[in-house]
Design a protein around this motif. Structure first.
Motif, mmCIF file in Angstrom:
data_model
loop_
_atom_site.group_PDB
_atom_site.id
_atom_site.type_symbol
_atom_site.label_atom_id
_atom_site.label_comp_id
_atom_site.label_asym_id
_atom_site.label_seq_id
_atom_site.Cartn_x
_atom_site.Cartn_y
_atom_site.Cartn_z
ATOM 1 N N ASN A 26 -0.914 2.254 -0.947
ATOM 2 C CA ASN A 26 -1.282 2.142 -2.365
ATOM 3 C C ASN A 26 -0.172 1.522 -3.211
ATOM 4 O OD1 ASN A 26 -3.921 3.261 -2.176
ATOM 5 N ND2 ASN A 26 -3.007 5.298 -2.001
ATOM 6 N N ARG A 81 1.480 8.553 -6.146
ATOM 7 C CA ARG A 81 0.640 7.386 -6.402
ATOM 8 C C ARG A 81 0.979 6.739 -7.753
ATOM 9 N NH1 ARG A 81 -5.336 9.003 -3.877
ATOM 10 N NH2 ARG A 81 -4.671 8.879 -1.713
ATOM 11 N N GLU A 103 2.365 5.094 -3.054
ATOM 12 C CA GLU A 103 1.744 6.407 -2.913
ATOM 13 C C GLU A 103 2.793 7.499 -2.770
ATOM 14 O OE1 GLU A 103 -0.963 8.573 0.453
ATOM 15 O OE2 GLU A 103 -1.835 6.809 -0.504
#
Length: 295
Positions: free
Chosen positions: A49, A105, A70
């Motif tokens: 992410n 995140r 993340e």
């Protein structure tokens, strides 16, 4: 954004796998540089992410890369190449007083939110809230204060709209054309909400001008040079700052004279692209002028 400084808008993106990707516009098509690499050919990878923001974080006139992840850390990659083609090798974590920022995140965004001429850091995260890290250093040596959670004027902490209000991402600019920053926020559900900024109140007296300053630009629309007239009381050392539509500082000029000439170049001496630019004397003053630079 214009990744290679050729006057055309390109696309940068993170992805689920943690890579950083660049898509260069070549007229009507995009050339993809997926899984962008370091100078030693290692793929840039922050785990899962990844969320990029591109900014001249250290004030050297070249684009740097800031990547959220993340795992919660924010990776700062210093541009060791040129502004026309950024290149990276090593990274540092963005930190507060020596402690790396860690927000699960994390989704970082660089913008001068408090309008003091210094680039700040705003971070979304898995819990949905937006954290504001004020730059209390300089643009060449940023130093971040402890975080503040962004709130509405009634004190409500801001989160993305919808039922599942986590995974906040944000983007700041001047949506309605005034001089007060606005921002967009989205989250897990994908709905985007617009928050319009309210004028600042309670500005410290020592930062006010003694009388209003009027600013006018000629031509309002056209090519440089632009003649910027500044009338009214100016404190010693007053400067005129020019911002782009995203709120980034483009150029700072002395306002000692009534008439100021801007040649259309940024602080590095490079011609800025066509677009909307805002001129202001003092951040606590409401007067400003807008000009449109054409190709």
């Amino acid at each position: 954004m214009d990744w290679n400084s050729d006057g055309q808008n390109d696309i940068v993106s993170g992805d689920r796998s943690g890579y950083f990707n660049v898509f260069i516009r070549q007229d009507s098509v995009l050339a993809g540089y997926k899984q962008y690499r370091l100078m030693d050919s290692t793929i840039i990878d922050v785990g899962n992410n990844s969320q990029p923001t591109v900014s001249d974080w250290n004030g050297d006139g070249k684009k740097d890369l800031i990547l959220g992840s993340e795992n919660g850390f924010i990776y700062f990659y210093h541009n060791l190449g040129e502004d026309t083609w950024p290149m990276f090798q090593t990274y540092n974590y963005l930190d507060v007083e020596g402690n790396p920022i860690n927000i699960y995140r994390v989704n970082p965004y660089v913008f001068d939110l408090d309008q003091d001429g210094l680039d700040d850091l705003i971070c979304g995260g898995n819990d949905g809230y937006l954290r504001f890290y004020r730059n209390i250093g300089t643009n060449t040596n940023p130093r971040l204060a402890q975080s503040e959670t962004l709130k509405t004027v009634d004190g409500t902490r801001i989160r993305p709209p919808g039922v599942y209000t986590y995974g906040s991402r944000c983007g700041f600019g001047f949506w309605n054309g005034d001089t007060v920053p606005d921002f967009l926020i989205s989250g897990y559900e994908g709905t985007v909400a617009l928050y319009l900024g309210e004028p600042m109140v309670g500005v410290k007296e020592e930062h006010r001008l003694s009388k209003p300053v009027a600013i006018s630009v000629r031509p309002v629309v056209g090519r440089p040079p632009f003649s910027i007239a500044v009338l009214g009381d100016k404190q010693p050392g007053t400067t005129l700052t020019i911002f782009d539509a995203a709120g980034r500082t483009v150029q700072t000029l002395s306002a000692a004279n009534t008439a100021i000439i801007w040649d259309g170049n940024d602080r590095t001496g490079k011609r800025v692209p066509a677009g909307i630019y805002i001129c202001r004397i003092d951040r606590s003053n409401t007067e400003s002028a807008t000009l449109i630079l054409t190709k």
